[in-house]
Write a protein that holds these residues in place. Structure first.
Motif, PDB file in Angstrom:
ATOM      1  N   MET B   1      56.496  22.846 -14.270  1.00  0.00           N
ATOM      2  CA  MET B   1      55.887  22.021 -15.317  1.00  0.00           C
ATOM      3  C   MET B   1      54.450  22.468 -15.528  1.00  0.00           C
ATOM      4  SD  MET B   1      55.059  18.435 -13.357  1.00  0.00           S
ATOM      5  CE  MET B   1      53.922  18.375 -11.981  1.00  0.00           C
ATOM      6  N   GLN B   2      53.917  22.117 -16.717  1.00  0.00           N
ATOM      7  CA  GLN B   2      52.554  22.519 -17.031  1.00  0.00           C
ATOM      8  C   GLN B   2      51.603  21.320 -16.955  1.00  0.00           C
ATOM      9  OE1 GLN B   2      52.660  24.729 -20.793  1.00  0.00           O
ATOM     10  NE2 GLN B   2      52.466  26.562 -19.520  1.00  0.00           N
ATOM     11  N   VAL B   3      50.456  21.579 -16.339  1.00  0.00           N
ATOM     12  CA  VAL B   3      49.429  20.543 -16.204  1.00  0.00           C
ATOM     13  C   VAL B   3      48.119  21.111 -16.737  1.00  0.00           C
ATOM     14  CG1 VAL B   3      48.083  19.158 -14.573  1.00  0.00           C
ATOM     15  CG2 VAL B   3      50.534  19.494 -14.187  1.00  0.00           C
ATOM     16  N   ASN B   4      47.437  20.300 -17.558  1.00  0.00           N
ATOM     17  CA  ASN B   4      46.120  20.700 -18.068  1.00  0.00           C
ATOM     18  C   ASN B   4      45.064  20.199 -17.081  1.00  0.00           C
ATOM     19  OD1 ASN B   4      44.081  21.588 -19.753  1.00  0.00           O
ATOM     20  ND2 ASN B   4      44.092  19.715 -20.981  1.00  0.00           N
ATOM     21  N   GLU B  19      42.005  24.517 -17.943  1.00  0.00           N
ATOM     22  CA  GLU B  19      43.023  25.541 -17.757  1.00  0.00           C
ATOM     23  C   GLU B  19      44.391  24.853 -17.749  1.00  0.00           C
ATOM     24  OE1 GLU B  19      41.866  29.087 -15.184  1.00  0.00           O
ATOM     25  OE2 GLU B  19      43.424  28.182 -13.960  1.00  0.00           O
ATOM     26  N   VAL B  20      45.374  25.493 -18.373  1.00  0.00           N
ATOM     27  CA  VAL B  20      46.745  24.987 -18.295  1.00  0.00           C
ATOM     28  C   VAL B  20      47.460  25.775 -17.197  1.00  0.00           C
ATOM     29  CG1 VAL B  20      48.921  24.641 -19.530  1.00  0.00           C
ATOM     30  CG2 VAL B  20      46.734  24.368 -20.734  1.00  0.00           C
ATOM     31  N   VAL B  21      48.004  25.040 -16.226  1.00  0.00           N
ATOM     32  CA  VAL B  21      48.511  25.676 -15.013  1.00  0.00           C
ATOM     33  C   VAL B  21      49.947  25.218 -14.747  1.00  0.00           C
ATOM     34  CG1 VAL B  21      47.931  26.209 -12.615  1.00  0.00           C
ATOM     35  CG2 VAL B  21      46.167  25.325 -14.134  1.00  0.00           C
ATOM     36  N   ASP B  22      50.742  26.120 -14.215  1.00  0.00           N
ATOM     37  CA  ASP B  22      52.112  25.771 -13.805  1.00  0.00           C
ATOM     38  C   ASP B  22      52.100  25.172 -12.399  1.00  0.00           C
ATOM     39  OD1 ASP B  22      53.699  26.525 -16.033  1.00  0.00           O
ATOM     40  OD2 ASP B  22      53.332  28.638 -15.521  1.00  0.00           O
ATOM     41  N   PHE B  23      52.742  24.033 -12.258  1.00  0.00           N
ATOM     42  CA  PHE B  23      52.916  23.410 -10.942  1.00  0.00           C
ATOM     43  C   PHE B  23      54.388  23.087 -10.749  1.00  0.00           C
ATOM     44  CE2 PHE B  23      48.390  22.632 -11.359  1.00  0.00           C
ATOM     45  CZ  PHE B  23      47.924  22.735 -10.054  1.00  0.00           C
ATOM     46  N   ASP B  24      54.793  23.014  -9.473  1.00  0.00           N
ATOM     47  CA  ASP B  24      56.157  22.565  -9.178  1.00  0.00           C
ATOM     48  C   ASP B  24      56.306  21.119  -9.626  1.00  0.00           C
ATOM     49  OD1 ASP B  24      56.669  24.997  -7.976  1.00  0.00           O
ATOM     50  OD2 ASP B  24      56.115  24.291  -5.970  1.00  0.00           O
ATOM     51  N   CYS B  46      38.949  10.844 -10.358  1.00  0.00           N
ATOM     52  CA  CYS B  46      40.111  11.593 -10.816  1.00  0.00           C
ATOM     53  C   CYS B  46      40.799  10.790 -11.919  1.00  0.00           C
ATOM     54  CB  CYS B  46      41.072  11.816  -9.657  1.00  0.00           C
ATOM     55  SG  CYS B  46      42.636  12.478 -10.226  1.00  0.00           S
ATOM     56  N   LEU B  47      40.933  11.397 -13.068  1.00  0.00           N
ATOM     57  CA  LEU B  47      41.656  10.753 -14.173  1.00  0.00           C
ATOM     58  C   LEU B  47      42.924  11.550 -14.460  1.00  0.00           C
ATOM     59  CD1 LEU B  47      38.744  10.177 -16.744  1.00  0.00           C
ATOM     60  CD2 LEU B  47      39.500   8.649 -14.910  1.00  0.00           C
ATOM     61  N   VAL B  48      44.007  10.846 -14.692  1.00  0.00           N
ATOM     62  CA  VAL B  48      45.219  11.487 -15.192  1.00  0.00           C
ATOM     63  C   VAL B  48      45.487  10.870 -16.564  1.00  0.00           C
ATOM     64  CG1 VAL B  48      47.676  11.855 -14.864  1.00  0.00           C
ATOM     65  CG2 VAL B  48      46.132  11.939 -12.890  1.00  0.00           C
ATOM     66  N   ASN B  49      45.445  11.718 -17.571  1.00  0.00           N
ATOM     67  CA  ASN B  49      45.566  11.265 -18.964  1.00  0.00           C
ATOM     68  C   ASN B  49      44.556  10.157 -19.273  1.00  0.00           C
ATOM     69  OD1 ASN B  49      47.714  13.070 -19.111  1.00  0.00           O
ATOM     70  ND2 ASN B  49      49.198  11.502 -18.540  1.00  0.00           N
ATOM     71  N   GLY B  50      43.348  10.326 -18.736  1.00  0.00           N
ATOM     72  CA  GLY B  50      42.266   9.393 -19.024  1.00  0.00           C
ATOM     73  C   GLY B  50      42.264   8.136 -18.188  1.00  0.00           C
ATOM     74  N   ARG B  51      43.257   7.979 -17.318  1.00  0.00           N
ATOM     75  CA  ARG B  51      43.313   6.771 -16.479  1.00  0.00           C
ATOM     76  C   ARG B  51      43.047   7.135 -15.024  1.00  0.00           C
ATOM     77  NH1 ARG B  51      45.281   2.075 -18.447  1.00  0.00           N
ATOM     78  NH2 ARG B  51      46.017   2.165 -20.592  1.00  0.00           N
ATOM     79  N   GLN B  60      53.312  14.566 -14.126  1.00  0.00           N
ATOM     80  CA  GLN B  60      54.424  14.852 -15.038  1.00  0.00           C
ATOM     81  C   GLN B  60      54.059  16.059 -15.902  1.00  0.00           C
ATOM     82  OE1 GLN B  60      57.136  12.726 -14.876  1.00  0.00           O
ATOM     83  NE2 GLN B  60      56.019  11.601 -13.280  1.00  0.00           N
ATOM     84  N   ASN B  61      55.080  16.697 -16.427  1.00  0.00           N
ATOM     85  CA  ASN B  61      54.841  17.815 -17.335  1.00  0.00           C
ATOM     86  C   ASN B  61      53.954  17.356 -18.508  1.00  0.00           C
ATOM     87  OD1 ASN B  61      55.251  20.460 -18.422  1.00  0.00           O
ATOM     88  ND2 ASN B  61      56.687  19.549 -19.886  1.00  0.00           N
TER      89      ASN B  61
END
Lengths: 230, 74
Positions: B1-4, B19-24, B46-51, B60-61
């Motif tokens: 999956m890709q994570v920004n 950076e857009v990075v591939d993660f398991d 640490c924010l994930v999608n601003g939260r 998640q991808n």
């Protein structure tokens, strides 16, 4: 309309209305810390016409302060920072009432130190004490403008009673990156000015822009980005 | 999956801004930190999608992870 203002405040007009100028004159603002952030904040509040400043710092001026702290000059080396503040602020605006506290803030002295204050500005250099300061302000029903700096970087925001923005933002770790990045002159001055803007808005009754959010400042890349506290 | 992945302030130094990075799949925030040798004590926010998210948050991808260092000076 501006001619009813003393000449020293006429250039505040009309960004600051005559009514707002009166609100500033009646306001008391506490600044916790008289270092890089606190010194510049105090100077701006004094020039803006804030009626009373409560300045709290238990430190003396050192040579290593000279790179950035407004109250630190070759003439004030070795004296209490709050005394250096008195010299400077009396020269800038002798009508500003000063309550100078040569001591360190803690949760036990907050009620005494902040008596009569309408708002508190955080100019501390410790993450854990910043969290304590927010709790103290909230228990006293006081809004807090908080800021932190390190190297080219800074962040600031506004926390009203019950928001607990500082606790959420600074909950990890005591050791900020300023220990390795230092504090060059430009960063505290920028963050102090931004803090003063938010404080003035609160005092005059405008909406603070950075409530439940924070501004991330990167002077190396000249980026100012706002994030919501969700 | 890709994570920004977005880094801020001093975390960018020697790394990158975004950076857009591939993660398991099922990778967590801590896996992002480990990949870039970011000790957890050097990441204050640490924010994930601003939260707001903790280190064990499962990604998640397509998620955006934003990391900020503690900035404590005054």
């Amino acid at each position: 309309m501006s001619n009813v203002l003393p000449p020293r405040y006429q250039r505040n007009y009309k960004s600051i209305s005559v009514e707002d100028q009166a609100k500033l004159a009646k306001a008391a603002i506490a600044i916790v810390g008289c270092g890089g952030l606190g010194g510049s904040m105090a100077e701006e509040f004094s020039r803006l016409g804030v009626g009373k400043l409560i300045l709290i710092d238990g430190d003396h001026v050192e040579e290593s302060n000279l790179n950035r702290q407004l109250f630190a000059t070759e003439e004030t080396l070795g004296i209490k920072k709050v005394e250096a503040a008195r010299k400077r602020l009396q020269a800038v605006n002798s009508t500003t009432e000063l309550k100078l506290i040569y001591d360190w803030f803690d949760e036990n002295n907050a009620a005494n130190f902040f008596e009569g204050a309408d708002l508190v500005c955080d100019a501390l250099d410790s993450i854990s004490r910043r969290v304590t300061l927010e709790k103290a302000c909230h228990s006293l029903g006081l809004p807090l403008v908080y800021a932190g700096i390190a190297g080219w970087y800074g962040m600031l925001g506004v926390s009203f009673p019950g928001d607990f923005s500082v606790s959420r933002l600074f909950r990890h770790g005591e050791k900020g990156v300023e220990k390795t990045l230092g504090n060059p002159a430009f960063t505290p001055w920028v963050l102090a000015s931004l803090s003063v803007v938010e404080a003035v808005k609160i005092i005059v009754g405008r909406e603070a822009s950075l409530r439940n959010s924070w501004l991330q400042v990167d002077l190396l890349d000249m980026e100012f980005e706002r994030f919501e506290l969700m | 999956m890709q994570v920004n992945v977005k880094l801020f302030a001093s975390l960018r130094e020697g790394r990158f801004k975004t950076e857009v990075v591939d993660f398991d799949s099922n990778s967590r925030v801590i896996d992002v930190m480990n990949k870039y040798e970011l000790p957890p004590e050097e990441v204050a926010i640490c924010l994930v999608n601003g939260r707001d998210a903790d280190n064990e948050h499962v990604l998640q991808n397509g998620d955006t992870v934003s990391l900020f260092p503690p900035v404590g000076g005054g």
